[in-house]
Design an enzyme around this catalytic site. Structure first.
Site, short mmCIF file in Angstrom:
data_model
loop_
_atom_site.label_atom_id
_atom_site.label_comp_id
_atom_site.label_asym_id
_atom_site.label_seq_id
_atom_site.Cartn_x
_atom_site.Cartn_y
_atom_site.Cartn_z
N SER A 34 0.82 -1.23 0.00
CA SER A 34 0.00 0.00 0.00
C SER A 34 0.85 1.27 0.00
O SER A 34 1.81 1.39 0.75
CB SER A 34 -0.92 0.02 1.22
OG SER A 34 -1.61 1.26 1.25
N LYS A 35 0.44 2.21 -0.86
CA LYS A 35 1.11 3.52 -0.94
C LYS A 35 0.43 4.53 -0.02
O LYS A 35 0.86 5.69 0.06
CB LYS A 35 1.04 4.06 -2.38
CG LYS A 35 1.59 3.14 -3.44
CD LYS A 35 3.08 3.07 -3.40
CE LYS A 35 3.63 2.21 -4.53
NZ LYS A 35 4.86 1.54 -4.17
N LYS A 57 -13.31 -4.32 1.41
CA LYS A 57 -14.23 -3.22 1.10
C LYS A 57 -15.70 -3.58 1.36
O LYS A 57 -16.51 -2.72 1.68
CB LYS A 57 -14.04 -2.77 -0.36
CG LYS A 57 -12.70 -2.05 -0.57
CD LYS A 57 -12.53 -1.54 -1.98
CE LYS A 57 -11.20 -0.82 -2.12
NZ LYS A 57 -11.01 -0.20 -3.44
P1 NDP Z 1 -12.70 -6.71 -9.65
O1 NDP Z 1 -11.99 -7.96 -9.29
O2 NDP Z 1 -13.86 -6.27 -8.86
O3 NDP Z 1 -13.18 -6.79 -11.19
C1 NDP Z 1 -12.28 -7.27 -12.16
C2 NDP Z 1 -12.89 -7.04 -13.54
O4 NDP Z 1 -11.87 -7.34 -14.50
C3 NDP Z 1 -14.07 -7.97 -13.86
O5 NDP Z 1 -15.01 -7.23 -14.62
C4 NDP Z 1 -13.42 -9.08 -14.71
O6 NDP Z 1 -14.31 -9.63 -15.65
C5 NDP Z 1 -12.39 -8.26 -15.46
N1 NDP Z 1 -11.24 -9.06 -15.95
C6 NDP Z 1 -10.26 -9.63 -15.23
N2 NDP Z 1 -9.33 -10.19 -16.04
C7 NDP Z 1 -9.76 -9.97 -17.31
C8 NDP Z 1 -9.23 -10.29 -18.60
N3 NDP Z 1 -8.07 -10.96 -18.73
N4 NDP Z 1 -9.90 -9.88 -19.69
C9 NDP Z 1 -11.07 -9.19 -19.57
N5 NDP Z 1 -11.61 -8.84 -18.37
C10 NDP Z 1 -10.96 -9.23 -17.26
O7 NDP Z 1 -11.55 -5.59 -9.66
P2 NDP Z 1 -11.72 -4.03 -9.32
O8 NDP Z 1 -12.88 -3.51 -10.08
O9 NDP Z 1 -11.65 -3.83 -7.88
O10 NDP Z 1 -10.34 -3.43 -9.92
C11 NDP Z 1 -10.11 -3.35 -11.31
C12 NDP Z 1 -8.79 -2.67 -11.56
O11 NDP Z 1 -8.84 -1.32 -11.12
C13 NDP Z 1 -7.61 -3.32 -10.84
O12 NDP Z 1 -6.51 -3.38 -11.72
C14 NDP Z 1 -7.31 -2.36 -9.72
O13 NDP Z 1 -5.93 -2.33 -9.38
C15 NDP Z 1 -7.71 -1.02 -10.34
N6 NDP Z 1 -8.08 -0.02 -9.33
C16 NDP Z 1 -7.35 1.15 -9.28
C17 NDP Z 1 -7.62 2.11 -8.35
C18 NDP Z 1 -6.81 3.36 -8.33
O14 NDP Z 1 -6.89 4.11 -7.35
N7 NDP Z 1 -6.06 3.65 -9.38
C19 NDP Z 1 -8.71 1.93 -7.37
C20 NDP Z 1 -9.46 0.69 -7.52
C21 NDP Z 1 -9.12 -0.25 -8.47
P3 NDP Z 1 -15.35 -10.82 -15.22
O15 NDP Z 1 -16.45 -10.13 -14.46
O16 NDP Z 1 -15.81 -11.38 -16.49
O17 NDP Z 1 -14.58 -11.77 -14.37
#
Ligand code: NDP
Length: 277
Positions: free
Chosen positions: A15-16, A66
């Site tokens: 964590s940052k 969360k």
């Molecule tokens: P979740 O685990 O809730 O959701 C993941 C999503 O990614 C799902 O819709 C899943 O699809 C999809 N997915 C995963 N792998 C693949 C793939 N290879 N191809 C296509 N779709 C894929 O994750 P979060 O929503 O919590 O987070 C998503 C991203 O956002 C993460 O990388 C996280 O680090 C980033 N994030 C950044 C933040 C920031 O402050 N910059 C804050 C919060 C998140 P399916 O439903 O079909 O499984």
């Protein structure tokens, strides 16, 4: 006694948040103590109880807690209700106020830091997980011309599209579809809110989705030129960004909520930026 805050998660080493909040406190002249708290899986509530009993004033919440924080809160802000998840808590007596600043942080980064309006633009979001859910309300509040959510599991995209439509009172077209249904549509802003970049994977996206002058934004941060950003770059997109600004802006929202003063995020963003090469 110095006011105490923490970020809780498992794992938590990465964590940052302590670095960010300590930097904010310095520039704002606020005396706070901000630490990392590793809670065991299934041990969220007792870890937070102990932190509050020791005088803790607030917490950021990261994976996988969360939803636990959502259940733990006594007072959920609309952002947390819409997101179905909590990423910041404030403790006052018996009250546990809860917010989700991820979406507002994303929008602030795009509109303010990157000078890229959302109003009147065609928006595509890849992914239908927690990050997309949290971003729906702040994005709809900007009055885009259209919002399309595309996901591997189409039912989840449809569910979030229905939520966004209800929030926008039907005045903004919203779709929830699978990748195969994107056809020849193009978009002004394309957000990668999947977790694919964490695994150096690329969602099954055609390079033709990027409209002329498009912003390609990967919510994942610290990974440099992810496969998604690489695809956009190869398609001629020059405006590329990752989620470092979103991270800093959601933290600034929490800091302002706790301390009543909003820090400038520029120095933190600069410090945490990994070049997109
Ligand atoms: P979740 O685990 O809730 O959701 C993941 C999503 O990614 C799902 O819709 C899943 O699809 C999809 N997915 C995963 N792998 C693949 C793939 N290879 N191809 C296509 N779709 C894929 O994750 P979060 O929503 O919590 O987070 C998503 C991203 O956002 C993460 O990388 C996280 O680090 C980033 N994030 C950044 C933040 C920031 O402050 N910059 C804050 C919060 C998140 P399916 O439903 O079909 O499984």
């Amino acid at each position: 006694m110095t006011d105490r805050y923490a970020v809780i998660g498992n794992p938590i080493e990465q964590s940052k948040s302590p670095l960010i909040h300590t930097a904010f406190a310095q520039v704002c002249g606020q005396a706070i103590d901000y630490t990392k708290l590793l809670a065991p899986l299934g041990g969220f509530a007792s870890a937070v109880d102990a932190f509050r009993a020791a005088g803790g004033r607030g917490m950021n919440v990261t994976a996988p807690f969360k939803l636990d924080a959502f259940a733990y809160a006594t007072d959920l802000a609309p952002s947390a209700q819409m997101a179905g998840a909590v990423n910041a808590m404030k403790f006052e007596g018996d009250k546990v106020y809860a917010e989700n600043f991820d979406g507002v942080g994303l929008v602030r980064d795009v509109v303010h830091n990157l000078s890229c309006p959302i109003q009147g633009r065609r928006i595509l979001i890849l992914g239908a997980g927690g990050a997309t859910r949290g971003a729906l309300m702040p994005i709809m509040d900007q009055q885009p011309a259209e919002l399309v959510i595309v996901n591997r599991t189409v039912a989840k995209a449809e569910e979030l599209a229905a939520l966004a439509l209800a929030h926008g009172a039907g005045s903004i077209p919203v779709g929830g579809i699978g990748y195969a249904d994107l056809g020849a549509q193009t978009f002004d802003l394309v957000f990668n809110a999947t977790s694919a970049s964490l695994k150096t994977e690329l969602p099954p996206l055609s390079a033709s989705v990027f409209a002329q002058g498009c912003l390609a934004y990967d919510l994942t941060y610290g990974k440099g030129l992810t496969p998604f950003l690489q695809l956009a770059k190869q398609a001629g997109v020059t405006h590329l960004a990752d989620g470092v600004g979103m991270l800093a802006e959601q933290a600034a929202e929490a800091f302002a909520w706790w301390r009543g003063v909003r820090p400038d995020t520029r120095a933190v963003i600069e410090r945490l930026t990994v070049p997109l090469v």
